[in-house]
Write a protein that holds these residues in place. Structure first.
Motif, short mmCIF file in Angstrom:
data_model
loop_
_atom_site.label_atom_id
_atom_site.label_comp_id
_atom_site.label_asym_id
_atom_site.label_seq_id
_atom_site.Cartn_x
_atom_site.Cartn_y
_atom_site.Cartn_z
N SER A 295 0.76 -1.21 0.03
CA SER A 295 0.03 0.06 0.05
C SER A 295 0.80 1.27 0.14
CB SER A 295 -1.09 0.02 1.19
OG SER A 295 -1.73 -1.04 1.23
N ILE A 296 2.13 1.11 0.17
CA ILE A 296 3.19 2.21 0.15
C ILE A 296 3.84 2.37 -1.26
CG2 ILE A 296 5.07 2.97 1.53
CD1 ILE A 296 4.00 1.80 3.84
N ARG A 297 3.99 3.70 -1.53
CA ARG A 297 4.58 3.96 -2.85
C ARG A 297 6.04 3.38 -2.78
NH1 ARG A 297 1.57 9.71 -3.08
NH2 ARG A 297 -0.03 8.99 -4.39
N PRO A 298 6.51 2.86 -3.93
CA PRO A 298 7.84 2.27 -3.67
C PRO A 298 8.98 3.27 -3.27
CG PRO A 298 6.54 1.47 -5.62
CD PRO A 298 5.85 2.70 -5.14
N GLY A 299 10.05 2.68 -2.62
CA GLY A 299 11.04 3.63 -2.23
C GLY A 299 10.78 4.74 -1.28
N LYS A 300 9.57 4.73 -0.66
CA LYS A 300 9.17 5.93 0.44
C LYS A 300 9.59 5.57 1.90
CE LYS A 300 7.10 9.38 -1.70
NZ LYS A 300 7.44 10.82 -1.51
N LEU A 301 9.88 4.29 1.91
CA LEU A 301 10.57 4.10 3.61
C LEU A 301 11.98 3.90 3.72
CD1 LEU A 301 7.86 1.20 4.68
CD2 LEU A 301 7.81 3.52 5.29
N PRO A 302 12.35 4.36 4.77
CA PRO A 302 11.74 4.83 6.14
C PRO A 302 11.10 6.15 5.56
CG PRO A 302 14.07 4.94 6.16
CD PRO A 302 14.00 4.15 4.81
N HIS A 303 9.94 6.09 6.35
CA HIS A 303 9.38 7.67 6.37
C HIS A 303 10.13 8.80 7.22
CE1 HIS A 303 7.85 6.69 10.48
NE2 HIS A 303 7.13 5.69 9.97
N ILE A 304 9.70 9.88 7.10
CA ILE A 304 10.28 11.08 7.68
C ILE A 304 10.03 11.47 9.33
CG2 ILE A 304 8.40 12.69 7.43
CD1 ILE A 304 10.86 14.63 6.11
N TRP A 305 9.08 10.87 9.87
CA TRP A 305 8.52 11.07 11.01
C TRP A 305 9.78 10.56 12.09
CZ3 TRP A 305 3.75 8.38 8.93
CH2 TRP A 305 2.85 9.12 8.09
#
Ligand code: TPP
Ligand code: SF4
Ligand code: SF4
Ligand code: SF4
Ligand code: MG
Lengths: 270, 64
Positions: free
Chosen positions: A8-18
């Motif tokens: 469900s997550i756009r490829p390459g977006k993890l780790p997130h910024i939080w």
């Protein structure tokens, strides 16, 4: 097999910024599970947000997403739903975005009972901009703009939503992870305006200033202050002092806005 | 006791918040500087709480 969140997550977006321990990630996982439960698909679902750390959530999600102006998420989401009533519309945003600058849009989306699901991540502070107080900062708490303690009473988001006309209102916390997806899924299935308030934590700008020693301490407070509505009915006002009620707080069936508007179109066309 | 699940930690995502370790009912996990590690694998009861509360998508519970 472990749960597949990454589909469900756009490829390459993890780790997130939080930040480490920021509750927003826990809420995002709950949202993903709820969307799976309801069978929402990438092309029939729009996730809309304003500005703030919480409002960055849709940027990670591999769905139709709209990252708009501060406080305007409900207004943009209303536009999406009116133009394409067949879309599932989800709004995500913080307490600052939804109840301060965006409070007006929030109450009017509730009043119209338009069919959308508003997930409001309440960490009691403007996290993104360094910890200014929001309408949800507890009385007495410290923020960068209330160094001597906040004199203001808080907005109770769920009561505000009920008063304004939302027809499904629920609350939980980031600690109660399985309840997050259950309540959001109920909200998605409900026809009309659903508001799911998730009380979470901002260790970076709220926790430190308010003498929480760690993220774990903040989680323990969420755990200890939550009282399920059914249990609360057997408790005295004294026992409920400082607690937050969790679960489904309000539900009613009322005409939904897009359906009403369709009738206006039919009447206008004679 | 034998493990009911295999715990996978994605170190690249882990930010060391310790939420998973603190609330694991059987103390399977321990903090090691800024990441979590599996210290007591056999004790895992596959309750999934660590995965549910990890804000960073960094821990996966593979049921055995
Ligand atoms: C018109 C406008 N005013 C002010 C800002 C600055 N600003 C950015 S995010 C934010 C507050 C966000 O707080 P909240 O919605 O609670 O999200 P959090 O960061 O706590 O998750 C503010 C005031 C802005 N981006 N645009
Ligand atoms: S500043 Fe606060 S709200 Fe923003 S990512 Fe960090 S912990 Fe989360
Ligand atoms: S699944 Fe449960 S028992 Fe196993 S490590 Fe995670 S929290 Fe601990
Ligand atoms: S909860 Fe997630 S990010 Fe936090 S220590 Fe555990 S694995 Fe790492
Ligand atoms: Mg906030």
């Amino acid at each position: 097999m472990a749960y597949d969140y990454e589909k469900s997550i756009r490829p390459g977006k993890l780790p997130h910024i939080w930040c480490p321990g920021c509750g927003h990630g826990i809420v995002m996982k709950g949202l993903i599970r709820a969307m799976d439960t309801c069978g929402l698909e990438k092309n029939n679902t729009a996730i809309v947000s304003g500005i703030g750390c919480a409002s960055r959530l849709p940027g990670y999600m591999d769905f139709c997403t709209l990252h708009t102006a501060h406080g305007r998420a409900a207004a943009f989401a209303t536009g999406v739903k009116m133009a394409k009533p067949e879309m599932n519309v989800i709004v995500c945003g913080g307490d600052g975005d939804g109840t301060a600058i965006g409070g007006n849009h929030f109450i009017h989306a509730c009043r119209r009972n338009i069919d959308m699901t508003y997930v409001l991540l309440n960490n009691h502070i403007y996290g993104m901009t360094g910890g200014q107080f929001s309408p949800c900062t507890p009385t007495g708490a410290k923020a960068s703009t209330t160094p001597y303690g906040n004199p203001d009473p808080i907005f109770d988001i769920s009561k505000l939503a009920i008063g304004a006309g939302a027809t499904f209102v629920a609350r939980t916390t980031a600690f109660h992870a399985t309840q997050i997806d259950k309540l959001i899924a109920e909200g998605i299935k409900h026809k009309g305006m659903s508001v799911i308030e998730v009380v979470d934590d901002c260790p970076t700008t709220y926790g430190r200033r308010n003498k929480f020693r760690s993220v774990v301490d903040m989680m323990k407070v969420l755990k200890d202050t939550a009282v399920p509505v059914a249990a609360a009915s057997k408790m005295t006002a004294e026992q409920l002092e400082g607690k937050i009620l969790t679960g489904v707080l309000y539900q009613e069936d009322k005409p939904e806005y897009c359906a009403q508007y369709k009738q206006v179109i039919a009447r206008a066309q004679g | 006791m034998s493990a009911k699940a295999e715990i996978e930690i994605i170190e690249r995502y882990c930010k060391g918040c310790a939420i998973c370790a603190e609330f694991c009912p059987t103390k399977v996990l321990e903090m090691d500087a800024f990441v979590v590690k599996v210290a007591n694998a056999d004790a895992c009861i596959a309750c999934n709480q660590c995965e549910l509360r990890c804000p960073d998508f960094a821990i996966k519970v593979h049921k055995l």
